[in-house]
Design an enzyme around this catalytic site. Structure first.
Site, PDB file in Angstrom:
ATOM      1  CB  ALA A   8      -0.949  -0.004   1.196  1.00 17.76           C
ATOM      2  N   GLY A   9       1.547   1.510  -1.114  1.00 21.46           N
ATOM      3  CA  GLY A   9       2.277   2.752  -1.291  1.00 21.46           C
ATOM      4  C   GLY A   9       1.375   3.806  -1.903  1.00 21.46           C
ATOM      5  N   GLY A  12      -1.510   1.856  -4.064  1.00 19.72           N
ATOM      6  CA  GLY A  12      -2.182   1.002  -3.087  1.00 19.72           C
ATOM      7  C   GLY A  12      -2.834   1.798  -1.979  1.00 19.72           C
ATOM      8  CE  LYS A 205      -0.024   4.509 -16.661  1.00 14.07           C
ATOM      9  NZ  LYS A 205      -0.387   3.760 -15.448  1.00 14.07           N
ATOM     10  CD  GLU A 285       6.874   0.692 -11.750  1.00 15.23           C
ATOM     11  OE1 GLU A 285       5.888  -0.045 -11.662  1.00 15.23           O
ATOM     12  OE2 GLU A 285       6.802   1.923 -11.919  1.00 15.23           O
TER      13      GLU A 285
END
Length: 342
Positions: A8-9, A12, A205, A285
């Site tokens: 949950a960053g 999240g 995206k 990423e």
């Protein structure tokens, strides 16, 4: 339905806050100062027209939560394989996992049509820890169109005028479980929707991430800076065209329309998630958004000259900062008949 947000960053935290605010039974797996702040003061969500704090069950040990009815993983691609054991603790026999992730997901060729169908992506899933350990049959894709940032421990700021979350099955079906998930989440997230063409949604995206992320990280430019600079706009266009050619080789027709995103970016003073990670000293990423696209392109003999140059520069920069594995530590990534190594 018991829902767990795994990781949950920024994204999240957005999902957890809005789901809890809307009455969904949600728990989160987080860590560090962010977790400590949520436990002490709650999870605060701030956007242009709202500012609220919710209390949610929060832990850094997924096993404490036990099996869930639904897991939404927002862990970034580079951290997912190492998180497989913790993620598994949240799973019951039929628990689906929605992977809200930027870039090409590790399950991409599961139930896919066209070239490379059924192929694993070892760069994103070494030793098949996700495919076999978690189970590829549990996977659903999620495309996130939402700009978020953790601005302080326990505080998530949303910078998008609109937010969209698109969920879809790998087999492109309108399955009962997809309908059930969308129905439950829509109680709190009216901007969530189901898709029967999730791979095309992913590429729409991805073309933006592929085009903006390396430019942002190499120049520290915000979205508006890229849109305002003629040279960066030109590179953005080239990257988008190369990405569209890779998608076409996979049977996914997406327009290389750079004008629309560049127009939106003129007023978006947001740092890309990859640039946020670079500035915070976190791994980026690179593999999920960029290197795996290069792997696929080479496997299909699609030239990507602009991506090749910028990716080489970005990997060097990341390695110098200790944020990307050295060549000896990087596993080979075989795609089709080509074996690739960064």
């Amino acid at each position: 339905m018991r829902v767990a947000i795994f990781g949950a960053g920024a994204v999240g935290g957005h999902l957890a806050a809005r789901l809890a605010h809307g009455g969904v039974d949600v728990s989160i797996v987080a860590r560090g100062a962010h977790l400590a702040a949520i436990r002490a003061r709650g999870l605060r969500f701030v956007c242009a027209d709202a500012d609220f704090t919710v209390r949610v069950r929060a832990t850094d040990c997924a096993a404490e939560l036990g099996p869930q009815d639904l897991v939404i993983s927002t862990v970034k691609a580079q951290a997912l394989p190492a998180s497989a054991d913790a993620l598994q603790a949240l799973l019951g026999p039929q628990t689906p996992v929605v992977y809200a992730i930027n870039g090409v997901p590790w399950w991409y060729f599961h139930q896919a049509a066209g070239p490379l169908a059924g192929q694993p992506l070892p760069r994103l899933d070494p030793q098949g820890r996700l495919w076999n350990g978690i189970g590829v049959e549990r996977a659903l894709g999620c495309v996130v169109h939402s700009a978020n940032e953790v601005t302080a421990p326990g505080v998530v700021h949303n910078g998008s005028a609109t937010n969209r979350f698109i969920i879809g099955e790998p087999d492109q079906s309108d399955s009962p479980r997809l309908a059930r998930i969308v129905t439950v989440l829509r109680q709190a997230l009216p901007d969530i929707g189901g898709s029967i063409d999730i791979r095309r949604d992913l590429w729409l995206k991805l073309l933006i991430n592929l085009s903006a992320s390396p430019l942002a990280c190499l120049t520290h430019a915000r979205s508006s800076d890229i849109a305002a600079d003629p040279a960066l706009r030109d590179l953005f266009r080239r990257l988008m065209a190369e990405g569209a050619r890779v998608a076409a080789a996979l049977g996914i027709e997406v327009p290389a329309d750079a004008d629309t995103p560049l127009s939106r970016m003129t007023t978006l003073h947001h740092r890309s998630s990859m640039l946020q990670d670079l500035l915070a000293g976190r791994p980026m990423e690179i593999d999920g958004q960029l290197a795996v696209v290069q792997d696929i392109a080479r496997g299909l003999d699609v030239p990507t000259p602009t991506l090749d140059v910028l990716l080489a520069l970005l990997i060097h920069r990341a390695r110098e900062a200790g944020l990307y594995p050295t060549p000896r530590a990087t596993a080979h990534a075989a795609i089709g008949n080509v074996e690739c190594q960064p």
